[in-house]
Design an enzyme around this catalytic site. Structure first.
Site, mmCIF file in Angstrom:
data_model
loop_
_atom_site.group_PDB
_atom_site.id
_atom_site.type_symbol
_atom_site.label_atom_id
_atom_site.label_comp_id
_atom_site.label_asym_id
_atom_site.label_seq_id
_atom_site.Cartn_x
_atom_site.Cartn_y
_atom_site.Cartn_z
ATOM 1 N N ARG A 68 15.930 6.282 -20.627
ATOM 2 C CA ARG A 68 16.102 5.124 -19.981
ATOM 3 C C ARG A 68 17.023 5.323 -18.895
ATOM 4 N NH1 ARG A 68 18.069 -0.265 -20.679
ATOM 5 N NH2 ARG A 68 16.581 -1.960 -20.175
ATOM 6 N N GLU A 159 15.845 -7.615 -18.057
ATOM 7 C CA GLU A 159 16.239 -8.774 -18.911
ATOM 8 C C GLU A 159 15.896 -10.426 -17.988
ATOM 9 O OE1 GLU A 159 19.036 -7.467 -22.169
ATOM 10 O OE2 GLU A 159 20.120 -8.331 -20.513
ATOM 11 N N GLU A 263 16.154 -2.380 -25.689
ATOM 12 C CA GLU A 263 17.631 -2.295 -25.728
ATOM 13 C C GLU A 263 18.037 -2.820 -27.037
ATOM 14 O OE1 GLU A 263 20.194 -4.297 -23.286
ATOM 15 O OE2 GLU A 263 19.042 -3.699 -21.317
#
Length: 360
Positions: A68, A159, A263
């Protein structure tokens, strides 16, 4: 990373066809966004046996099959921009790893507490921002595709618990209209570049089924399409593994999309390697801040995700150990330290934690 405010109760929703529960983690990932800077500064990485090695080879040997990379529009540091991501993508694909590109749509960090517009878009309203998101996403994807490193997946925002590109794209008074327009622009641009690239919509809502439903119900009601649901999970911020399993199961079945933990991470020490305070100074019950504790927590997170039907787990910044000059602030990368030096899976001299493994 972080938690967030919750709006009104989620509206009634017709359940989607459930995503089939996964039996294996097919996306075993590592966010290596800071790695190029570390290598440019002369960082060395070592296997558990002490042999110098390419850190991507070390991670691949531990089970990683997916990398990522975050992308910032025009960061002051000159890292994590398109030029550097193109270089990183070649390195990733040369190792046979799949590639996820994490669009922050910012010149710096975007997370639940801040979603700053890039400076170039600062004066733009929602109509212009839709065009910005579409063109930027399409251009980045096309540049990657042109060099033979087409992304396998992309995140439209990072997020984005209460939206992105604030304040225009922030969800206020439960109004998802502007955010939905931006997400649609990113989705459409990605598919125009490469229809097979999976679009992820990522929140840090692994802590709360209510928050997750509020967000994903909100964008669903506005007709937003996506392929994978991404969540962040850090036990010191997002609660128990039992609750994590509940949230994963709920979003997987409610929206009919495979789920990925985009994550997670855990400390191997409570000590600090530099003058910059660590982001995480606490531990979770049952997992000491040791190499063994770090590995046990990561294994437990993977087992929980797998058991709840998720298809992937990504460790955040496992290679970001305390290398002077690789600071957290892109506007002062040389003058700030590393807030993550106790969370990497390589210690302060670059030796990998031999107990950390990514398992299907």
């Amino acid at each position: 990373m972080g938690a967030l405010l919750l709006g009104a109760a989620a509206p009634a929703l017709t359940p989607a066809a459930p995503a089939t529960a996964a039996t294996t983690l097919t996306m075993r990932g590592a966010d290596v966004s800071s790695l190029q800077r570390s290598l440019d500064l002369g960082a060395r990485y070592y296997t558990a046996a002490g042999a110098a090695a390419d850190p991507l080879d070390v991670l691949k040997g531990a089970g990683v099959n997916y990398a990522r990379l975050r992308i910032w529009n025009n960061p002051a540091s000159g890292y994590n921009n398109l030029a550097k991501v193109l270089i990183d993508a070649k390195r990733v694909k040369a190792k046979g790893l799949a590639l996820m590109v994490d669009f922050h749509y910012s010149d710096t960090w975007a997370d639940p507490g801040k979603q700053y517009k890039p400076a170039a878009w600062a004066s733009h309203g929602i109509a212009a921002l839709q065009t910005d998101v579409y063109n930027y996403t399409y251009n980045v994807c096309t540049a990657l595709k042109a060099q033979g490193t087409t992304p396998d997946s992309v995140q439209i925002g990072n997020e984005i618990n209460v939206g992105m590109l604030w304040n225009d794209g922030k969800v206020v008074n439960n109004n998802f209209t502007n955010l939905s327009l931006l997400l649609k622009a990113g989705y459409n641009a990605t598919k125009a570049c490469n229809s097979a690239t999976k679009v992820i919509i990522h929140t840090a809502d692994a802590d709360s089924q209510a928050n997750a439903r509020w967000f994903y119900d909100g964008i669903t009601a506005k007709g937003v399409a996506w392929d994978l649901t991404g969540l962040s999970y850090y036990c010191m911020w997002h609660g128990t593994l039992s609750n994590l399993a509940t949230v994963i199961t709920d979003v997987r079945t409610r929206y009919g999309k495979p789920v990925v933990l985009a994550e997670t991470a855990y400390p191997f020490t409570s000590a600090n390697a530099d003058g910059e305070a660590n982001s995480v100074g606490s531990t979770c019950s049952g997992y000491p801040a040791t190499w063994a504790g770090q590995a046990a927590n990561f294994t437990a997170v993977q087992n929980t995700a797998r058991g709840a039907g998720a298809i992937g787990v990504f460790y955040w910044e496992p290679t970001w150990y305390a290398v002077p000059g690789n600071g957290w602030d892109p506007a002062n990368i040389n003058g700030t330290g590393n807030q993550w030096d106790n969370m990497a899976v390589f210690n302060w001299t670059g030796q990998v934690n031999p107990n950390v493994v990514w398992t299907p």
